[in-house]
Design a protein around this motif. Structure first.
Motif, PDB file in Angstrom:
ATOM      1  N   GLU A  45       0.819  -1.214   0.000  1.00  0.00           N
ATOM      2  CA  GLU A  45       0.000   0.000   0.000  1.00  0.00           C
ATOM      3  C   GLU A  45       0.854   1.266   0.000  1.00  0.00           C
ATOM      4  N   GLU A  46       2.136   1.150   0.464  1.00  0.00           N
ATOM      5  CA  GLU A  46       3.033   2.304   0.453  1.00  0.00           C
ATOM      6  C   GLU A  46       3.696   2.483  -0.908  1.00  0.00           C
ATOM      7  N   GLU A  47       3.979   1.385  -1.573  1.00  0.00           N
ATOM      8  CA  GLU A  47       4.629   1.454  -2.884  1.00  0.00           C
ATOM      9  C   GLU A  47       3.781   2.244  -3.873  1.00  0.00           C
ATOM     10  N   VAL A  48       2.466   2.159  -3.733  1.00  0.00           N
ATOM     11  CA  VAL A  48       1.556   2.885  -4.637  1.00  0.00           C
ATOM     12  C   VAL A  48       1.808   4.385  -4.574  1.00  0.00           C
ATOM     13  N   ALA A  49       2.180   4.876  -3.388  1.00  0.00           N
ATOM     14  CA  ALA A  49       2.327   6.319  -3.192  1.00  0.00           C
ATOM     15  C   ALA A  49       3.788   6.766  -3.180  1.00  0.00           C
ATOM     16  N   ARG A  50       4.734   5.907  -3.580  1.00  0.00           N
ATOM     17  CA  ARG A  50       6.161   6.279  -3.542  1.00  0.00           C
ATOM     18  C   ARG A  50       6.423   7.506  -4.405  1.00  0.00           C
ATOM     19  N   ALA A  51       6.023   7.442  -5.675  1.00  0.00           N
ATOM     20  CA  ALA A  51       6.284   8.554  -6.590  1.00  0.00           C
ATOM     21  C   ALA A  51       5.586   9.825  -6.117  1.00  0.00           C
ATOM     22  N   TYR A  52       4.381   9.669  -5.612  1.00  0.00           N
ATOM     23  CA  TYR A  52       3.628  10.842  -5.149  1.00  0.00           C
ATOM     24  C   TYR A  52       4.338  11.500  -3.970  1.00  0.00           C
ATOM     25  N   ALA A  53       4.824  10.682  -3.031  1.00  0.00           N
ATOM     26  CA  ALA A  53       5.512  11.228  -1.861  1.00  0.00           C
ATOM     27  C   ALA A  53       6.805  11.927  -2.261  1.00  0.00           C
ATOM     28  N   CYS A  54       7.543  11.346  -3.206  1.00  0.00           N
ATOM     29  CA  CYS A  54       8.779  11.977  -3.661  1.00  0.00           C
ATOM     30  C   CYS A  54       8.493  13.327  -4.321  1.00  0.00           C
ATOM     31  N   ALA A  55       7.445  13.390  -5.126  1.00  0.00           N
ATOM     32  CA  ALA A  55       7.062  14.659  -5.745  1.00  0.00           C
ATOM     33  C   ALA A  55       6.644  15.674  -4.685  1.00  0.00           C
ATOM     34  N   HIS A  56       5.934  15.204  -3.678  1.00  0.00           N
ATOM     35  CA  HIS A  56       5.494  16.080  -2.588  1.00  0.00           C
ATOM     36  C   HIS A  56       6.698  16.639  -1.829  1.00  0.00           C
ATOM     37  N   ILE A  57       7.679  15.780  -1.538  1.00  0.00           N
ATOM     38  CA  ILE A  57       8.886  16.218  -0.834  1.00  0.00           C
ATOM     39  C   ILE A  57       9.639  17.257  -1.671  1.00  0.00           C
ATOM     40  N   ALA A  58       9.706  17.026  -2.974  1.00  0.00           N
ATOM     41  CA  ALA A  58      10.391  17.973  -3.851  1.00  0.00           C
ATOM     42  C   ALA A  58       9.720  19.341  -3.811  1.00  0.00           C
ATOM     43  N   CYS A  59       8.390  19.353  -3.828  1.00  0.00           N
ATOM     44  CA  CYS A  59       7.661  20.627  -3.770  1.00  0.00           C
ATOM     45  C   CYS A  59       7.916  21.339  -2.446  1.00  0.00           C
ATOM     46  N   GLU A  60       7.918  20.584  -1.353  1.00  0.00           N
ATOM     47  CA  GLU A  60       8.145  21.204  -0.049  1.00  0.00           C
ATOM     48  C   GLU A  60       9.554  21.775   0.060  1.00  0.00           C
ATOM     49  N   ARG A  61      10.535  21.079  -0.502  1.00  0.00           N
ATOM     50  CA  ARG A  61      11.914  21.535  -0.377  1.00  0.00           C
ATOM     51  C   ARG A  61      12.241  22.723  -1.274  1.00  0.00           C
ATOM     52  N   LEU A  62      11.468  22.917  -2.332  1.00  0.00           N
ATOM     53  CA  LEU A  62      11.751  24.016  -3.263  1.00  0.00           C
ATOM     54  C   LEU A  62      10.674  25.095  -3.273  1.00  0.00           C
ATOM     55  N   LYS A  63       9.725  25.000  -2.366  1.00  0.00           N
ATOM     56  CA  LYS A  63       8.609  25.956  -2.428  1.00  0.00           C
ATOM     57  C   LYS A  63       9.062  27.397  -2.164  1.00  0.00           C
ATOM     58  N   ILE A  64      10.086  27.581  -1.323  1.00  0.00           N
ATOM     59  CA  ILE A  64      10.580  28.933  -1.060  1.00  0.00           C
ATOM     60  C   ILE A  64      11.505  29.394  -2.178  1.00  0.00           C
ATOM     61  N   THR A  65      12.393  28.522  -2.589  1.00  0.00           N
ATOM     62  CA  THR A  65      13.350  28.874  -3.645  1.00  0.00           C
ATOM     63  C   THR A  65      12.655  29.233  -4.950  1.00  0.00           C
ATOM     64  N   LEU A  66      11.657  28.432  -5.316  1.00  0.00           N
ATOM     65  CA  LEU A  66      10.956  28.643  -6.586  1.00  0.00           C
ATOM     66  C   LEU A  66       9.682  29.459  -6.435  1.00  0.00           C
ATOM     67  N   ASP A  67       9.397  29.897  -5.201  1.00  0.00           N
ATOM     68  CA  ASP A  67       8.196  30.689  -4.930  1.00  0.00           C
ATOM     69  C   ASP A  67       6.945  29.992  -5.468  1.00  0.00           C
ATOM     70  N   LEU A  68       6.780  28.728  -5.055  1.00  0.00           N
ATOM     71  CA  LEU A  68       5.661  27.926  -5.553  1.00  0.00           C
ATOM     72  C   LEU A  68       4.357  28.326  -4.882  1.00  0.00           C
ATOM     73  N   PRO A  69       3.227  28.114  -5.540  1.00  0.00           N
ATOM     74  CA  PRO A  69       1.926  28.396  -4.922  1.00  0.00           C
ATOM     75  C   PRO A  69       1.616  27.359  -3.850  1.00  0.00           C
ATOM     76  N   PRO A  70       0.513  27.530  -3.132  1.00  0.00           N
ATOM     77  CA  PRO A  70       0.159  26.568  -2.073  1.00  0.00           C
ATOM     78  C   PRO A  70       0.086  25.137  -2.590  1.00  0.00           C
ATOM     79  N   ILE A  71       0.684  24.229  -1.822  1.00  0.00           N
ATOM     80  CA  ILE A  71       0.678  22.808  -2.178  1.00  0.00           C
ATOM     81  C   ILE A  71      -0.614  22.175  -1.656  1.00  0.00           C
ATOM     82  N   GLN A  72      -1.297  21.460  -2.511  1.00  0.00           N
ATOM     83  CA  GLN A  72      -2.578  20.854  -2.143  1.00  0.00           C
ATOM     84  C   GLN A  72      -2.535  19.344  -2.428  1.00  0.00           C
ATOM     85  N   PRO A  73      -1.924  18.580  -1.534  1.00  0.00           N
ATOM     86  CA  PRO A  73      -1.782  17.140  -1.797  1.00  0.00           C
ATOM     87  C   PRO A  73      -3.069  16.363  -1.595  1.00  0.00           C
ATOM     88  N   ARG A  74      -3.279  15.401  -2.441  1.00  0.00           N
ATOM     89  CA  ARG A  74      -4.378  14.431  -2.311  1.00  0.00           C
ATOM     90  C   ARG A  74      -3.786  13.049  -2.560  1.00  0.00           C
TER      91      ARG A  74
END
Length: 392
Positions: A45-74
């Motif tokens: 059940e975790e393997e299904v969300a591996r790619a999603y979690a990695c993308a989420h982590i990337a957004c969180e780590r670069l949200k200030i540097t890239l001035d990203l809009p609010p992250i809305q994970p589902r």
């Protein structure tokens, strides 16, 4: 690889109208590749969300540097599973793998305190605020122009330590205990023992309305709940069946309790309480934990107290009712015996007016005999003045 992550990143940033920044794509792809080496073995059940979690982590780590809009994970898995997966990957994946920007991410604990399931808003690129600046918005303004005494705030600061009282001010037990007991009783079709199980938990873990100081109890609340439920259910089984609990039955009951506990975290919720706050004090347990908890309860004699003795009263009340019915039958008055066996529910079509009880059968027989008697009298009176031709 980065192209396959684009839909995921776009779903995390639904208000981002431009093309995705290349550093974000590269970081998400890099984190996904590293996760397959560092955390290669995940649950299904975790393997299904591996790619999603990695993308989420990337957004969180670069949200200030890239001035990203609010992250809305589902996330594609239940929040409880995703939260554990996210925290694990965020902890094991190196924080300096941020592509071209070279920015080192802030500690993950700060992000967890602010919530991993979304950003409250766009965070401007600025220096790290001081402690006083961070807490300033929770403090009240001065009362008067000439005084330094602050006024009473109409809104209390959101202090995390308050969450440790997850049961609320009127409960010394964690908030998950009562709804979990209700869920288990319903799941195992033993709703009549719910109050006894709750009374056992309150007696052991929160005597006199205050949390116990027993370290084992406070560190093994889930195991204690499983043990209390098992002891109540097994005692009721012994009293009603009139035989001791054998090993196969013991294993079946323990397995059913563990299954119900595992399902509770996916089905139990409390209105107005987030998941982290609700499950404070919970831990996943196995068969050996249940056995150890049962042994601990018996060793301390907690099952000898009043809450456990109430089980006998439940069984005794049932037997008394049966004995009274037997006396009525011996006296020859069987009326009402079958009616006591009929239980009507408001959500069923089997209402009392459609049930053919013994009383209604007696009334029907009396009515039928009366009608047949009247028909016979009418035929007899008419037959005296009529001539019936005999067959040739």
């Amino acid at each position: 690889m980065s192209r396959t992550l684009e839909p995921t990143l776009l779903s995390l940033l639904p208000t981002y109208s431009k093309d995705l920044p290349q550093p974000l794509l590269e970081l998400a792809s890099s984190l996904l590749t590293q996760s397959r080496h560092i955390a290669g073995t995940l649950k299904a059940e975790e393997e299904v969300a591996r790619a999603y979690a990695c993308a989420h982590i990337a957004c969180e780590r670069l949200k200030i540097t890239l001035d990203l809009p609010p992250i809305q994970p589902r996330p594609p898995v239940p929040p409880r599973i995703y939260k554990k997966l996210y925290a694990h990957l965020d902890n094991v994946l190196p924080a300096n793998s941020v592509g071209r920007s070279g920015r080192v991410r802030t500690p993950s604990s700060k992000m967890r305190e602010s919530g991993i399931f979304g950003s409250g808003g766009r965070i401007p690129s600025r220096g790290t605020p001081t402690k006083e600046e961070s807490l300033a918005k929770f403090r009240s303004s001065p009362a008067t122009k000439g005084g330094n005494t602050p006024t009473k705030s109409t809104r209390k600061p959101l202090a995390l330590p308050a969450k440790k009282k997850a049961g609320g001010p009127v409960s010394a037990l964690p908030a998950w205990v009562r709804p979990t007991i209700q869920f288990m009783c319903k799941e195992l079709d033993e709703e009549r023992i719910g109050r006894t199980v709750l009374a056992g938990m309150q007696t052991i873990a929160a005597p006199h309305g205050k949390r116990t100081k027993d370290e084992w109890v406070n560190e093994n609340l889930t195991g204690l709940l499983a043990a209390v439920y098992f002891l109540v259910s097994s005692q009721l089984y012994v009293l009603e069946q009139g035989k001791e609990l054998d090993d196969p039955q013991y294993i079946r009951m323990r397995k059913a309790i563990l299954k119900a506990l595992r399902a509770a975290q996916d089905n139990v919720s409390v209105t107005g309480m987030d998941e982290d706050e609700l499950w404070i004090g919970w831990e996943d347990i196995k068969s050996k934990d249940v056995d150890g908890a049962v042994a601990k309860v018996v060793e301390n004699g907690w099952q000898k107290e009043e809450w456990f003795a109430g089980i006998k009263h439940m069984v005794k009340t049932k037997n008394v009712e049966v004995d009274n019915e037997d006396v009525e039958m011996e006296d020859g008055d069987e009326k009402g015996f079958s009616e006591k066996l009929h239980v009507q529910r408001g959500d069923t079509m089997l209402q009392s007016k459609w049930d053919m009880s013994d009383r209604k059968r007696d009334e029907y027989r009396a009515w039928k005999d009366g009608v047949l008697r009247r028909i016979e009298e009418i035929e007899r009176s008419q037959g005296s003045g009529m001539v019936v031709d005999a067959p040739a």
